[in-house]
Motif scaffolding. Structure first.
Motif, PDB file in Angstrom:
ATOM      1  N   ASP A   7       7.879  -1.428   4.062  1.00 18.78           N
ATOM      2  CA  ASP A   7       6.833  -0.809   4.765  1.00 18.78           C
ATOM      3  C   ASP A   7       6.839  -1.599   6.201  1.00 18.78           C
ATOM      4  OD1 ASP A   7       5.780   0.598   3.012  1.00 18.78           O
ATOM      5  OD2 ASP A   7       3.992  -0.656   2.597  1.00 18.78           O
ATOM      6  N   ASN A  61      -3.470  -1.697   0.672  1.00 21.26           N
ATOM      7  CA  ASN A  61      -2.739  -0.720   1.776  1.00 21.26           C
ATOM      8  C   ASN A  61      -1.207  -1.317   1.982  1.00 21.26           C
ATOM      9  OD1 ASN A  61      -5.253   0.319   2.250  1.00 21.26           O
ATOM     10  ND2 ASN A  61      -5.919  -1.105   3.974  1.00 21.26           N
ATOM     11  N   SER A  75       2.555  -1.516  -0.583  1.00 25.56           N
ATOM     12  CA  SER A  75       3.121  -0.873  -1.788  1.00 25.56           C
ATOM     13  C   SER A  75       3.820  -2.096  -2.900  1.00 25.56           C
ATOM     14  CB  SER A  75       4.429   0.015  -1.893  1.00 25.56           C
ATOM     15  OG  SER A  75       5.282  -0.649  -0.824  1.00 25.56           O
ATOM     16  N   ASP A 128      -2.458   4.634  -7.979  1.00 23.62           N
ATOM     17  CA  ASP A 128      -2.216   3.732  -6.773  1.00 23.62           C
ATOM     18  C   ASP A 128      -1.483   4.656  -5.661  1.00 23.62           C
ATOM     19  OD1 ASP A 128      -0.906   1.962  -4.696  1.00 23.62           O
ATOM     20  OD2 ASP A 128      -1.657   0.331  -5.926  1.00 23.62           O
ATOM     21  N   PHE A 159      -0.137   3.834  -3.083  1.00 22.60           N
ATOM     22  CA  PHE A 159       1.347   3.301  -2.590  1.00 22.60           C
ATOM     23  C   PHE A 159       2.224   3.168  -3.394  1.00 22.60           C
ATOM     24  CE2 PHE A 159      -2.277   2.514   0.187  1.00 22.60           C
ATOM     25  CZ  PHE A 159      -1.746   2.704   1.546  1.00 22.60           C
ATOM     26  N   HIS A 201      -7.601  -0.359  -2.084  1.00 25.63           N
ATOM     27  CA  HIS A 201      -6.826   0.594  -1.007  1.00 25.63           C
ATOM     28  C   HIS A 201      -7.928   1.415  -0.258  1.00 25.63           C
ATOM     29  CE1 HIS A 201      -2.895  -0.590  -2.449  1.00 25.63           C
ATOM     30  NE2 HIS A 201      -3.161   0.046  -3.713  1.00 25.63           N
TER      31      HIS A 201
END
Length: 443
Positions: free
Chosen positions: A62, A341, A343, A368, A370, A408
């Motif tokens: 990310d 927020n 992964s 999830d 992510f 999240h």
């Protein structure tokens, strides 16, 4: 011209080639920062899938967007390879490989040692070798240095050695690789000067310390601090829960004090590569000096006990509210990543929750947004390939309980509250969002 002067000039003029070994959550952002700083950068990794993705311009981290990656590739400032025979072409080589624990919670330096052996095979005069992997004080000089010197070249004369701890914080929008102050150290004055010159070109601010051991101790100290304080608030959670007191209300009120207090929040256990692991590195190293780390070890025990505490709360609630045993239940874990927020699933307590539930006979799914599929992991290979389930009202009503393991922002918590018989909230997310229901308990 001696090798030190030549390397200093190449760093100053941005002519140095930088090699980054290990293209994960630490290595890839660093490689991107080096390319952005004007250095030709080569990323090395043993995973052919990573190499293929990166050379096609696809980022899997990310912190590095595919757009940024492609810009570096178009400018011919970054490429990835699995060919370590290219190491002699690098002036600076940075080691960013994992430093996990063994099953006996002792340091596992096989990746660091193996990488050092590979570098030693190709080591040439005039190279700067830097370790970034988090480890115990003394690793750079006592473990890496002897390996690098085994073919005759000497640190401080033929090549130069340094340490600079990574400080990545996945998902933190306020700080990035280049804006986080960088602690740097070299073995000896020459190495220190070269390490400073390199990182000054890559990050905005460097913090120079006197030796690699001090720099290694800095990173351990940062993570011990967090681990101990999280353990404290987790212990307070258990105590206050027995008294009928909400730990989150207590912490939030205490945080209004403008001095002498820093808020830490409880959870279902520790996750990420650093905080659950690094304190045990110091505990192990301290035994060499005949010292015990009782405070750190106690914190570790408390944090490691949190998944069992959560499952205990779930079991009590199922028995009391639904008259069903844990082994006969269907449970959904919301949040596989170790923090919101992102992964990043490394050392996530969600794996321990899944394992504890399935050992008791429960049927377990996860959701999830992510992390759609569980990749192969060292500790929990049995979960590899499992996929995140979709959230909808019909599916939710099929579960006896939901555990909120990671809060999240993109999850529809009102949907969960409206369609779930029992919710175990380990993150206080429903209270923070103003959602109330008698199906929600905190753990």
């Amino acid at each position: 011209m001696n090798v030190e002067t030549r390397l200093a000039g190449r760093l100053r003029d941005r002519l140095a080639v930088v090699g980054v070994i290990g293209l994960g959550y630490v290595g890839l952002p660093l490689a991107a920062a080096c390319a952005r700083g004007g250095f030709d950068t080569v990323g090395f990794d043993v995973d052919p899938n990573k190499i293929e993705q990166l050379n096609r311009g696809r980022s899997y981290i990310d912190a590095v967007s595919s757009d940024d990656l492609n810009q570096h590739r178009r400018q011919e400032k970054f490429r990835a390879t699995a060919e370590f025979s290219e190491l002699p072409g690098c002036d600076v080589v940075v080691i960013c490989v994992p430093t996990p624990l063994t099953r006996h919670r002792e340091p596992d330096l096989r990746y660091v040692s193996a990488t050092a052996e590979t570098i030693a095979t190709y080591l040439r005069p005039g190279q700067l070798i830097i370790l970034e992997s988090t480890t115990f004080p003394g690793t750079t000089e006592q473990v890496v240095k002897p390996i690098l010197e085994q073919r005759g070249l000497k640190s401080g004369i033929d090549f130069f050695l340094g340490f600079s701890p990574e400080r990545e914080d996945p998902g933190n929008a306020d700080f990035h690789t280049t804006t986080i102050p960088k602690v740097v150290a070299g073995e000896g004055a020459a190495a220190s000067s070269l390490v400073q010159s390199f990182y000054s070109a890559v990050v905005e601010k460097i913090v120079v310390v006197s030796s690699p051991s001090v720099a290694e101790a800095v990173k351990i100290t940062e993570n011990v601090f967090r681990a101990v304080n999280i353990a404290l608030v987790n212990e307070l959670k258990v105590i206050y829960d027995a008294m009928g007191i909400d730990i989150w209300e207590v912490v939030n009120a205490a945080a209004t004090k403008p001095f002498g207090y820093m808020p830490f929040y409880p959870g279902p256990g520790l996750g990420g590569h650093c905080i659950p692991i690094d304190p045990f590195y110091l505990t192990w190293k301290s035994r060499e000096y005949g010292l015990t780390t009782r405070f750190i070890e106690l914190a570790g025990e408390i944090n490691l006990s949190m998944p069992r505490y959560v499952i205990g709360k779930l079991e009590q609630a199922l028995d009391r509210r639904q008259k069903i045993s844990l082994g006969s239940s269907r449970v959904l874990i919301v949040g596989l990543a170790y923090k919101k927020n992102v992964s990043d699933i490394r050392e996530s307590p969600s794996f321990e929750l899944m394992e504890l539930l399935e050992d008791r006979g429960a049927q377990v799914d996860f959701h999830d947004p992510f992390a759609s599929t569980i990749p192969p992991t060292r500790e929990h290979a049995e979960f590899s390939g499992r996929k995140s389930v979709e959230l909808d009202a019909t599916a939710l009503r099929g579960y006896n309980a939901i555990i909120i393991a990671t809060d999240h922002d993109t999850v529809d918590y009102q949907l969960l509250a409206d369609n779930t018989r029992l919710i175990v909230d380990t993150r206080n997310v429903f209270a923070r969002k103003g959602i109330s229901s008698d199906t929600i308990i905190k753990a």
